[in-house]
Design an enzyme around this catalytic site. Structure first.
Site, mmCIF file in Angstrom:
data_model
loop_
_atom_site.group_PDB
_atom_site.id
_atom_site.type_symbol
_atom_site.label_atom_id
_atom_site.label_comp_id
_atom_site.label_asym_id
_atom_site.label_seq_id
_atom_site.Cartn_x
_atom_site.Cartn_y
_atom_site.Cartn_z
ATOM 1 N N PHE A 29 -2.068 4.118 -0.830
ATOM 2 C CA PHE A 29 -1.237 5.250 -1.251
ATOM 3 C C PHE A 29 -1.895 6.101 -2.336
ATOM 4 O O PHE A 29 -1.202 6.783 -3.094
ATOM 5 C CB PHE A 29 0.145 4.771 -1.722
ATOM 6 C CG PHE A 29 0.791 3.777 -0.807
ATOM 7 C CD1 PHE A 29 1.196 4.147 0.468
ATOM 8 C CD2 PHE A 29 0.972 2.462 -1.199
ATOM 9 C CE1 PHE A 29 1.778 3.225 1.328
ATOM 10 C CE2 PHE A 29 1.547 1.531 -0.353
ATOM 11 C CZ PHE A 29 1.950 1.916 0.912
ATOM 12 N N GLY A 31 -4.266 8.424 -1.531
ATOM 13 C CA GLY A 31 -4.720 9.670 -0.916
ATOM 14 C C GLY A 31 -6.118 9.609 -0.343
ATOM 15 O O GLY A 31 -6.751 10.653 -0.146
ATOM 16 N N ARG A 60 -0.342 1.888 13.478
ATOM 17 C CA ARG A 60 0.901 2.326 12.844
ATOM 18 C C ARG A 60 1.266 3.752 13.220
ATOM 19 O O ARG A 60 2.433 4.093 13.354
ATOM 20 C CB ARG A 60 0.784 2.218 11.320
ATOM 21 C CG ARG A 60 0.792 0.812 10.779
ATOM 22 C CD ARG A 60 0.522 0.815 9.295
ATOM 23 N NE ARG A 60 -0.833 1.284 8.988
ATOM 24 C CZ ARG A 60 -1.244 1.594 7.763
ATOM 25 N NH1 ARG A 60 -0.401 1.531 6.741
ATOM 26 N NH2 ARG A 60 -2.494 1.980 7.554
ATOM 27 N N GLU A 98 -10.378 3.511 6.811
ATOM 28 C CA GLU A 98 -10.216 2.059 6.670
ATOM 29 C C GLU A 98 -11.558 1.346 6.818
ATOM 30 O O GLU A 98 -11.690 0.349 7.524
ATOM 31 C CB GLU A 98 -9.212 1.524 7.710
ATOM 32 C CG GLU A 98 -7.848 2.172 7.664
ATOM 33 C CD GLU A 98 -7.028 1.773 6.440
ATOM 34 O OE1 GLU A 98 -7.538 0.988 5.621
ATOM 35 O OE2 GLU A 98 -5.896 2.269 6.308
ATOM 36 N N CYS A 153 2.018 4.055 -9.646
ATOM 37 C CA CYS A 153 2.599 2.714 -9.584
ATOM 38 C C CYS A 153 4.006 2.807 -8.997
ATOM 39 O O CYS A 153 4.852 3.552 -9.500
ATOM 40 C CB CYS A 153 2.631 2.073 -10.968
ATOM 41 S SG CYS A 153 3.324 0.403 -10.973
ATOM 42 N N GLU A 173 -6.584 -9.694 5.971
ATOM 43 C CA GLU A 173 -6.272 -8.575 6.858
ATOM 44 C C GLU A 173 -4.843 -8.669 7.367
ATOM 45 O O GLU A 173 -4.560 -9.356 8.337
ATOM 46 C CB GLU A 173 -7.252 -8.529 8.035
ATOM 47 C CG GLU A 173 -7.051 -7.315 8.928
ATOM 48 C CD GLU A 173 -8.043 -7.244 10.080
ATOM 49 O OE1 GLU A 173 -7.650 -6.782 11.168
ATOM 50 O OE2 GLU A 173 -9.206 -7.651 9.887
ATOM 51 N N TYR A 181 3.164 -3.531 1.134
ATOM 52 C CA TYR A 181 2.306 -3.355 -0.041
ATOM 53 C C TYR A 181 2.902 -2.340 -1.010
ATOM 54 O O TYR A 181 3.610 -1.416 -0.611
ATOM 55 C CB TYR A 181 0.910 -2.873 0.376
ATOM 56 C CG TYR A 181 0.151 -3.845 1.238
ATOM 57 C CD1 TYR A 181 -0.576 -4.892 0.676
ATOM 58 C CD2 TYR A 181 0.142 -3.712 2.627
ATOM 59 C CE1 TYR A 181 -1.281 -5.784 1.469
ATOM 60 C CE2 TYR A 181 -0.558 -4.596 3.431
ATOM 61 C CZ TYR A 181 -1.268 -5.630 2.843
ATOM 62 O OH TYR A 181 -1.965 -6.510 3.636
#
Length: 238
Positions: A29, A31, A60, A98, A153, A173, A181
């Protein structure tokens, strides 16, 4: 006036481009995928041939390369980068999302950059245990550009540099989003779900916990440069 004939240089020409590796690191998260997409589109506007590679097991957001806010781009799914090497050789710019999941990421990026390609990699730098994720950090000394992004956060809204797993899975993984998460700061990383600090001597946390989790010790008293009685004496003298 004499004229100078300049050679016709086309974007993406293998004989004219200089290869490089750009690495975008950070927690979830932060960016990373958004920045990868921005850089690839910048090259597309300049008429460079681009290819984006995504991890095939991450489904996803369908088969497209997608950010968390659903911006999408065509991508080639793969589990091993060597399986798409022929496709990569036909373009000038290669984006890899990724990157931490690809076991051959270092060899692939180095070979592509040495052959004149611009390779842009977005990846997690650390696991949920704050350990190096696969071999991704081995790219750092090979890259021309490295940036680490931070997130917000999700527990206290400060700057977040780490990824905290919410479940009890132990394997590295485990693909998921905000359901599995949180991006967290240093303090919130060591808090349990109840909001209490983690136990220092537990087997799970002793390797990553700081020496103290309580309130920081107060700094020793600072000697004042001008005590009150000193100022008063000066006033009397004047």
């Amino acid at each position: 006036m004499s004229c100078i004939n300049l050679p016709n240089v086309l974007p993406g020409s293998p004989s004219k481009t200089r290869g490089q590796i750009q690495v975008i690191l950070g927690p979830m998260f932060s960016g990373k995928s958004t920045e990868l997409m921005r850089r690839v589109r910048r090259f597309q506007v300049a008429q460079y041939k681009c290819l984006v590679i995504k991890y095939a097991k991450d489904t996803r957001y369908s088969s497209l390369f997608s950010t968390h806010d659903r911006n999408t781009m065509e991508a080639l799914p793969a589990c091993l980068l060597r399986d798409v090497i022929q496709d990569a050789q036909r373009v000038a710019v290669i984006g890899i999302d990724e990157g931490q999941f690809f076991p051959d990421i270092v060899e692939f990026c180095e070979n592509m950059a040495n052959s004149g390609k611009t390779v842009i990699v977005a990846a997690l730098d650390g696991t949920f245990q704050r350990k190096a994720f696969g071999t991704i950090l081995n790219l750092v000394p090979l890259a021309e550009s490295v940036v680490k992004l931070t997130a917000v956060c999700m527990e206290c809204f400060r700057e977040a540099a780490y990824t905290k797993r919410l479940g009890v899975e132990k394997e590295v993984e485990v693909i998921g989003g905000a359901d599995k998460y949180h991006s967290v700061c240093r303090l919130c990383y060591f808090k349990k779900a109840s909001g209490q600090p983690a136990v220092l001597d537990s087997e799970e946390n002793k390797e990553n916990c700081p020496m103290t989790l309580g309130k920081p010790a107060e700094a020793p008293g600072v000697r004042k440069l001008f005590a009150t009685h000193q100022i008063w004496q000066c006033s009397q003298a004047n």
